[in-house]
Design an enzyme around this catalytic site. Structure first.
Site, PDB file in Angstrom:
ATOM      1  N   TYR A  77       0.853  -1.185   0.000  1.00 33.12           N
ATOM      2  CA  TYR A  77       0.000   0.000   0.000  1.00 33.12           C
ATOM      3  C   TYR A  77       0.892   1.238   0.000  1.00 33.12           C
ATOM      4  O   TYR A  77       1.378   1.690   1.025  1.00 33.12           O
ATOM      5  CB  TYR A  77      -0.921   0.021   1.220  1.00 33.12           C
ATOM      6  CG  TYR A  77      -1.905  -1.119   1.293  1.00 33.12           C
ATOM      7  CD1 TYR A  77      -2.192  -1.903   0.185  1.00 33.12           C
ATOM      8  CD2 TYR A  77      -2.562  -1.423   2.484  1.00 33.12           C
ATOM      9  CE1 TYR A  77      -3.093  -2.955   0.253  1.00 33.12           C
ATOM     10  CE2 TYR A  77      -3.470  -2.464   2.570  1.00 33.12           C
ATOM     11  CZ  TYR A  77      -3.725  -3.230   1.450  1.00 33.12           C
ATOM     12  OH  TYR A  77      -4.617  -4.271   1.536  1.00 33.12           O
TER      13      TYR A  77
ATOM     14  N   PHE B 250     -13.414  -4.844   0.919  1.00 34.40           N
ATOM     15  CA  PHE B 250     -14.505  -4.243   0.140  1.00 34.40           C
ATOM     16  C   PHE B 250     -15.846  -4.590   0.791  1.00 34.40           C
ATOM     17  O   PHE B 250     -16.765  -5.074   0.142  1.00 34.40           O
ATOM     18  CB  PHE B 250     -14.461  -4.700  -1.321  1.00 34.40           C
ATOM     19  CG  PHE B 250     -15.251  -3.809  -2.266  1.00 34.40           C
ATOM     20  CD1 PHE B 250     -15.224  -2.438  -2.135  1.00 34.40           C
ATOM     21  CD2 PHE B 250     -16.006  -4.360  -3.284  1.00 34.40           C
ATOM     22  CE1 PHE B 250     -15.941  -1.622  -2.997  1.00 34.40           C
ATOM     23  CE2 PHE B 250     -16.723  -3.548  -4.156  1.00 34.40           C
ATOM     24  CZ  PHE B 250     -16.686  -2.176  -4.000  1.00 34.40           C
ATOM     25  N   PRO B 251     -15.973  -4.345   2.122  1.00 31.66           N
ATOM     26  CA  PRO B 251     -17.165  -4.796   2.846  1.00 31.66           C
ATOM     27  C   PRO B 251     -18.419  -4.000   2.565  1.00 31.66           C
ATOM     28  O   PRO B 251     -19.493  -4.386   3.003  1.00 31.66           O
ATOM     29  CB  PRO B 251     -16.753  -4.628   4.314  1.00 31.66           C
ATOM     30  CG  PRO B 251     -15.772  -3.496   4.286  1.00 31.66           C
ATOM     31  CD  PRO B 251     -15.004  -3.674   3.001  1.00 31.66           C
ATOM     32  N   LEU B 252     -18.301  -2.886   1.817  1.00 34.51           N
ATOM     33  CA  LEU B 252     -19.483  -2.073   1.537  1.00 34.51           C
ATOM     34  C   LEU B 252     -19.941  -2.181   0.088  1.00 34.51           C
ATOM     35  O   LEU B 252     -20.735  -1.380  -0.377  1.00 34.51           O
ATOM     36  CB  LEU B 252     -19.196  -0.605   1.884  1.00 34.51           C
ATOM     37  CG  LEU B 252     -18.840  -0.351   3.351  1.00 34.51           C
ATOM     38  CD1 LEU B 252     -18.511   1.115   3.580  1.00 34.51           C
ATOM     39  CD2 LEU B 252     -19.964  -0.785   4.267  1.00 34.51           C
ATOM     40  N   GLY B 253     -19.433  -3.177  -0.634  1.00 28.95           N
ATOM     41  CA  GLY B 253     -19.823  -3.338  -2.039  1.00 28.95           C
ATOM     42  C   GLY B 253     -21.303  -3.667  -2.160  1.00 28.95           C
ATOM     43  O   GLY B 253     -21.861  -4.430  -1.382  1.00 28.95           O
TER      44      GLY B 253
ATOM     45  N   THR C 293     -27.150  -2.514  -7.711  1.00 25.61           N
ATOM     46  CA  THR C 293     -28.334  -1.648  -7.751  1.00 25.61           C
ATOM     47  C   THR C 293     -29.451  -2.164  -6.858  1.00 25.61           C
ATOM     48  O   THR C 293     -30.006  -1.423  -6.034  1.00 25.61           O
ATOM     49  CB  THR C 293     -28.847  -1.520  -9.194  1.00 25.61           C
ATOM     50  OG1 THR C 293     -27.794  -1.014 -10.012  1.00 25.61           O
ATOM     51  CG2 THR C 293     -30.038  -0.581  -9.250  1.00 25.61           C
TER      52      THR C 293
END
Length: 295
Positions: A73, A218-221, A224
């Site tokens: 990172y 990416f826990p908030l992916g 729609t």
């Protein structure tokens, strides 16, 4: 109108409960992912280093005691900022880092989980983080050109030398985990996962059965259809959709350890609030069924 009063929103990561890492370390179940405190493309320093340092310090103030980073990172930048912001570290703070990638440029990642690279990576992380021992070190990703056993044996050797306390894996299958566990105890697994992205459900279940923490990245992916359901449930609780997404993860398994990342104190505080949100069984069932709706 008072039906939500029994579920007050609390601004502390301790409200999320705790999870054990290898039976040796207990951490609050809302951690912090330190990838986004670097520059664009996860490359170079952030535009505002002082703001990044402020976010890290605020996280600790909010009882976040698990910070996840990696030598890739920046590269190196995230680890350097963590040390600048927080060293000497609070006694209960666990910093988990990873190795196994090279970074030729912005948004570019190339495999290297060779024994020589991993040994160099661990030594570099120790120096940048100003640590004598890394509490949790994770293989960032299996290298298709290097036998997995060779990578894991290297980490086991570094553990025996006292440079690593506990070992975790990232971006792996159940087969990878089982192969690694034949060589050394594995305390955590970090894969992409969210309520709308259930590809690694079997890995979550495996971790729960075997007492390993599961760290979703990416826990908030959300797609729609998922987004609309999030908004409806969030409105009912008078919270934000991301609160609901994180609350579902915490409900999904007692070994779940989400690490939402941000470069903003405001967003950090919003994420931490999710630890105290309790969803109803009906709401959890709706969210659990979203994978079929979105497919």
């Amino acid at each position: 109108m008072n039906e939500r009063k029994e579920n007050p929103i609390s601004l502390t990561a301790a409200s999320s409960g705790t999870v054990s890492l290898g039976g040796e370390l207990d951490v609050n179940r809302l951690g912090f992912g330190a990838m986004r405190i670097t520059g664009d493309g996860i490359w170079g320093p952030p535009k505002d280093p002082a703001a990044a340092i402020a976010v890290l310090r605020r996280a600790v103030e909010l009882d976040v005691n698990f910070i996840d980073t990696a030598d890739s990172y920046g590269p190196k930048v995230s680890e350097e900022l963590i040390a600048e912001a927080l060293a000497p570290y609070p006694k209960d703070l666990v910093i988990a880092t990873k190795g196994g990638w090279n970074r030729p440029g912005p948004n570019q990642w190339t495999h290297d989980a060779s024994p020589a690279h991993l040994r160099q990576a661990v030594e570099g992380s120790l120096a940048r983080l100003r640590l004598d021992r890394i509490e949790v070190y994770q293989l960032h990703v299996p290298d298709p050109m290097i036998p997995l056993d060779a990578s894991i044996e290297t980490l086991a050797n570094l553990q025996a030398e006292g440079k690593i306390r506990l070992i975790g894996l990232s971006n792996v299958t159940v087969e990878h985990i089982e192969r690694a566990r034949k060589i050394v105890p594995i305390v955590s697994v970090q894969n992409r996962y969210s309520f709308a992205d259930r590809e690694w459900d079997n890995v979550v279940d495996y971790c729960e059965r075997n007492g390993m923490a599961f760290i979703p990245w990416f826990p908030l992916g959300a797609g729609t259809v998922a987004g609309k359901l999030l908004e409806r449930i969030a409105k009912a609780h008078q919270v934000k959709p991301m609160h609901v997404a994180l609350a579902w993860l915490l409900k999904r398994s007692p070994v779940m350890l989400p690490i939402p990342g941000t470069s903003s104190i405001a967003h950090l505080e919003e994420n931490v609030k999710a630890g105290s949100l309790r969803l109803s069984e009906e709401e959890c069932a709706e969210l659990t069924g979203i994978a079929e709706l979105a497919s």
